[in-house]
Design a protein around this motif. Structure first.
Motif, PDB file in Angstrom:
ATOM      1  N   GLY A 196      -0.189   2.139 -61.355  1.00 24.77           N
ATOM      2  CA  GLY A 196       0.590   3.303 -60.928  1.00 24.77           C
ATOM      3  C   GLY A 196       0.875   4.297 -62.035  1.00 24.77           C
ATOM      4  O   GLY A 196       1.522   5.323 -61.802  1.00 24.77           O
ATOM      5  N   VAL A 197       0.396   4.009 -63.262  1.00 26.00           N
ATOM      6  CA  VAL A 197       0.638   4.952 -64.375  1.00 26.00           C
ATOM      7  C   VAL A 197      -0.486   5.994 -64.383  1.00 26.00           C
ATOM      8  O   VAL A 197      -1.663   5.638 -64.444  1.00 26.00           O
ATOM      9  CB  VAL A 197       0.702   4.213 -65.736  1.00 26.00           C
ATOM     10  N   HIS A 198      -0.116   7.268 -64.338  1.00 25.32           N
ATOM     11  CA  HIS A 198      -1.112   8.340 -64.285  1.00 25.32           C
ATOM     12  C   HIS A 198      -1.739   8.586 -65.652  1.00 25.32           C
ATOM     13  O   HIS A 198      -2.949   8.567 -65.802  1.00 25.32           O
ATOM     14  CB  HIS A 198      -0.453   9.613 -63.736  1.00 25.32           C
ATOM     15  N   LYS A 199      -0.868   8.777 -66.654  1.00 27.74           N
ATOM     16  CA  LYS A 199      -1.402   9.136 -67.970  1.00 27.74           C
ATOM     17  C   LYS A 199      -0.728   8.348 -69.068  1.00 27.74           C
ATOM     18  O   LYS A 199       0.469   8.075 -68.986  1.00 27.74           O
ATOM     19  CB  LYS A 199      -1.140  10.621 -68.228  1.00 27.74           C
TER      20      LYS A 199
ATOM     21  N   GLY B  58     -10.103   4.522 -57.829  1.00 25.05           N
ATOM     22  CA  GLY B  58      -8.976   5.459 -57.862  1.00 25.05           C
ATOM     23  C   GLY B  58      -8.150   5.550 -56.592  1.00 25.05           C
ATOM     24  O   GLY B  58      -7.034   6.050 -56.626  1.00 25.05           O
TER      25      GLY B  58
ATOM     26  N   LEU C 235      -9.574  15.152 -69.294  1.00 23.45           N
ATOM     27  CA  LEU C 235     -10.892  14.499 -69.359  1.00 23.45           C
ATOM     28  C   LEU C 235     -12.022  15.514 -69.559  1.00 23.45           C
ATOM     29  O   LEU C 235     -13.128  15.319 -69.072  1.00 23.45           O
ATOM     30  CB  LEU C 235     -11.140  13.686 -68.083  1.00 23.45           C
TER      31      LEU C 235
ATOM     32  N   ARG D  10      -8.272  12.466 -60.042  1.00 28.60           N
ATOM     33  CA  ARG D  10      -7.964  12.544 -61.474  1.00 28.60           C
ATOM     34  C   ARG D  10      -9.222  12.799 -62.309  1.00 28.60           C
ATOM     35  O   ARG D  10      -9.115  13.119 -63.486  1.00 28.60           O
ATOM     36  CB  ARG D  10      -7.291  11.247 -61.942  1.00 28.60           C
TER      37      ARG D  10
ATOM     38  N   VAL E 181      -9.552   3.257 -66.040  1.00 27.29           N
ATOM     39  CA  VAL E 181      -9.562   4.016 -64.777  1.00 27.29           C
ATOM     40  C   VAL E 181      -8.741   3.282 -63.716  1.00 27.29           C
ATOM     41  O   VAL E 181      -8.855   2.052 -63.614  1.00 27.29           O
ATOM     42  CB  VAL E 181     -11.026   4.179 -64.307  1.00 27.29           C
ATOM     43  N   PRO E 182      -7.837   3.939 -62.955  1.00 24.26           N
ATOM     44  CA  PRO E 182      -7.670   5.395 -62.822  1.00 24.26           C
ATOM     45  C   PRO E 182      -6.592   6.013 -63.728  1.00 24.26           C
ATOM     46  O   PRO E 182      -6.212   7.151 -63.509  1.00 24.26           O
ATOM     47  CB  PRO E 182      -7.259   5.525 -61.357  1.00 24.26           C
ATOM     48  N   THR E 183      -6.132   5.252 -64.733  1.00 17.46           N
ATOM     49  CA  THR E 183      -5.190   5.849 -65.679  1.00 17.46           C
ATOM     50  C   THR E 183      -5.970   6.741 -66.653  1.00 17.46           C
ATOM     51  O   THR E 183      -7.067   6.372 -67.082  1.00 17.46           O
ATOM     52  CB  THR E 183      -4.445   4.731 -66.451  1.00 17.46           C
ATOM     53  N   VAL E 184      -5.383   7.879 -66.980  1.00 10.37           N
ATOM     54  CA  VAL E 184      -6.061   8.832 -67.861  1.00 10.37           C
ATOM     55  C   VAL E 184      -5.460   8.724 -69.263  1.00 10.37           C
ATOM     56  O   VAL E 184      -4.237   8.661 -69.415  1.00 10.37           O
ATOM     57  CB  VAL E 184      -5.895  10.277 -67.325  1.00 10.37           C
TER      58      VAL E 184
ATOM     59  N   PHE F 290     -13.769   6.153 -61.166  1.00  9.29           N
ATOM     60  CA  PHE F 290     -12.636   6.875 -60.560  1.00  9.29           C
ATOM     61  C   PHE F 290     -12.805   6.921 -59.042  1.00  9.29           C
ATOM     62  O   PHE F 290     -11.843   6.729 -58.297  1.00  9.29           O
ATOM     63  CB  PHE F 290     -12.548   8.308 -61.106  1.00  9.29           C
TER      64      PHE F 290
END
Lengths: 142, 448
Positions: free
Chosen positions: A61-64, B141, B153, B147, A91-94, B137
């Motif tokens: 659940g962490v985005h970035k 994702g 990115l 994202r 992925v999907p964390t940036v 992703f």
């Protein structure tokens, strides 16, 4: 007879050249494979991304997240490779490279000692540590 | 299990191709049909996988499998008579020494590519930093797949289209794990298909001799198999580009207008593979139009346009959706023609041409471009020069467009940029250039 001769000549010339290139390159191909085999004997294949495969479970659940490295991202190829492969695994964390103002920060240093020191400096609590390679995931202390 | 999605894709493509060509007088050898069918099927699979994202805002595996299933059922229904005749067709199939030799050759190729793949199982830099990253992703994702467009990115070129990542996602739906196996298999498969398109394209139109020599020439420098298994999109671009020219020539030889639907689809696929695919597709449509203006009667011209246009519109549909609703603008662009801080000057242009010349003569191509250039001169006298004129015009025009883009987009330091991208660009053109040079050589006139 005089009409067919020039075509045969041009084609034959071209095909002889092509054959020569194919034979020459086949030996190059063989050498390349042999070189790769020898390299692999000396250095085992390593995908740096494997070092980060444990991390996604801490980042649900962490985005970035932030990122710190004591290597030069512009000059040291390995720093770029590690960052790219870490991103692939997370992925999907940036990952936001070279920024530390996030709740979670990925700290990568040349030694685990340096990584721990950096964590302390950034007031981060260790969440995950890979003692072999100096990779740390830190979380902001509340 | 990782082979199953490819098998479904091929079957879908094969049945659709057979339906399109059911009344065709076109002389297409069976192996070339297999190669064309694979290209068609892989494109359809990538597009059906994409459909899940605008419809559900995430990957919906059962939907992707279901749409493939429905497509297959519909195609089986449409090809009922063909399926009924399978036993008869199989009985008519003869095993010749040439067939066995070809099978051994393809087996050896799989072994060779497998050897290289063993050394680079995760592909090259752009595999993990661009193409497989996008695929992960899309696969992992959920609703957060968008994202991939995050400006953070930027190194992964968020504006790049998704043909290859979607193809890998299609593979992962079956393996249920985003491992490197599906991308690796797709890179081997597409390299084989590129070689197959060249081999059977030459065999179909000119001779077996040209087919063997041309294919071995393409395969001979180590750079080709290495790029092939790198899990990049450039080889896919090269594969579809070659198939478009093959389809255009088939259309011309057999006057089979249904093939244009296929040509249009392939041209549309290009736009979803890489950004330069969009430039290529526009050039090809424009060139085909000018070419036919002189060669086709006005009545047929309308049919030509309708078929090619329909295929193209269907082919670019995902690109239109992607560009209109999802893709961010290209942030790696500075217009050097208007910029005062990074102007496009003469020095930059000089570097581009010097670099191009050095690249063509560079050791890693092992003399390939030199021998091809010699081939162009040696096959200069053509019996029907207008027949394939579209290829050299395209190649020259495309190189001009690319060099101009390198010149006026001053975002990157030019030497670094050329160093990173020029060989890939040439790899995607190489199969078409070899096909054209060998075709010309075999169709050159007898008189001096």
């Amino acid at each position: 007879m005089s009409q067919t001769f020039p075509r045969i000549n041009r084609q034959t010339t071209f095909y002889i050249l092509v054959l020569f290139v194919i034979v020459f390159n086949a030996t190059a191909q063989f050498k390349e494979l042999k070189k790769l085999q020898q390299q692999r004997k000396l250095i085992t294949y390593r995908f740096w991304g494997d070092e980060y495969k444990e991390l996604p479970r801490f980042l649900k659940g962490v985005h970035k997240i932030g990122h710190f490295t004591d290597r030069d991202l512009l000059k040291e190829k390995i720093a770029g490779v590690r960052l790219a492969q870490a991103q692939l695994m997370l992925v999907p964390t940036v990952i936001d490279p070279e920024r530390t103002d996030y709740e979670f920060v990925l700290v990568e240093c040349t030694t685990p000692h340096k990584a721990l020191a950096k964590l302390k400096e950034l007031h981060l609590k260790p969440v995950f540590l890979n003692p072999k390679i100096g990779v740390l995931l830190g979380k902001k202390e509340k | 299990m990782f082979l199953l999605p490819s098998l479904i894709s091929w079957l879908t493509g094969f049945l659709l191709l057979e339906f399109l060509l059911r009344k065709s007088p076109a002389r297409i050898i069976f192996s070339l049909r297999l190669v064309l069918a694979f290209g068609l099927g892989l494109g359809i699979s990538s597009y059906l996988t994409f459909l899940s994202f605008p419809l559900f805002d995430k990957l919906n595996g059962p939907f992707v499998i279901g749409t493939h299933g429905l497509t297959l059922i519909a195609l089986i229904g449409l090809n009922f008579s063909l399926i009924k005749n399978i036993p008869q067709r199989l009985r008519a199939f003869k095993i010749t020494a040439q067939n066995i030799l070809e099978l051994v050759f393809w087996g050896a190729l799989i072994f060779l590519l497998g050897q290289y793949a063993k050394f680079y199982p995760d592909g090259g830099w752009d595999a993990w930093s661009v193409w497989n990253l996008k695929a992960r992703f899309l696969y992992l994702g959920g609703h957060d797949w968008v994202r991939i467009f995050d400006p953070t990115l930027w190194r992964s070129s968020p504006h790049y289209p998704l043909f290859l990542p979607l193809l890998n996602v299609w593979g992962w739906i079956f393996t249920k794990d985003p491992t490197t196996l599906a991308p690796l298999w797709h890179s081997i498969l597409i390299t084989l298909l590129t070689l197959g398109a060249l081999f059977y394209g030459l065999k179909n139109f000119v001779s077996s001799r040209a087919a063997w020599l041309g294919t071995l020439l393409l395969l001979s420098p180590p750079i080709f198999p290495i790029f092939g298994i790198s899990q990049y999109s450039d080889i896919i671009l090269g594969y579809y580009l070659l198939m478009i020219f093959i389809v255009l020539l088939l259309t011309k030889e057999a006057n089979e207008k249904n093939l244009l639907l296929l040509g249009g689809l392939f041209t549309g696929f290009l736009t979803f593979i890489k950004p330069e695919g969009a430039i290529i597709s526009l050039m090809l449509i424009f060139l085909s139009a000018s070419h036919w203006m002189n060669q086709v009667d006005p009545k047929s011209l309308k049919t030509y346009w309708l078929r090619l246009g329909t295929g193209y519109l269907l082919g670019i549909l995902p690109t239109v959706i992607f560009t209109r609703w999802y893709a961010p603008a290209n942030i790696t662009f500075i217009n050097g023609l208007t910029s005062t801080t990074s102007p496009a000057d003469g020095e930059r242009l000089k570097i581009i041409f010097q670099f191009l010349a050095n690249e063509l003569l560079s050791g890693h191509w092992h003399g390939l471009w030199v021998v091809l250039l010699l081939g162009v001169f040696l096959g200069y006298k053509q019996a029907n020069p207008g027949k394939n004129l579209i290829i050299p015009i395209f190649l020259l025009g495309y190189m001009l467009v690319i060099c101009s883009y390198y010149w006026f987009n001053t975002y990157f330091e030019i030497r670094w940029w050329l160093n990173q991208t020029l060989s890939r660009l040439l790899i995607s053109l190489l199969p078409t250039v070899i096909w054209w040079v060998f075709y010309r050589m075999e169709t050159s006139v007898r008189s001096s």
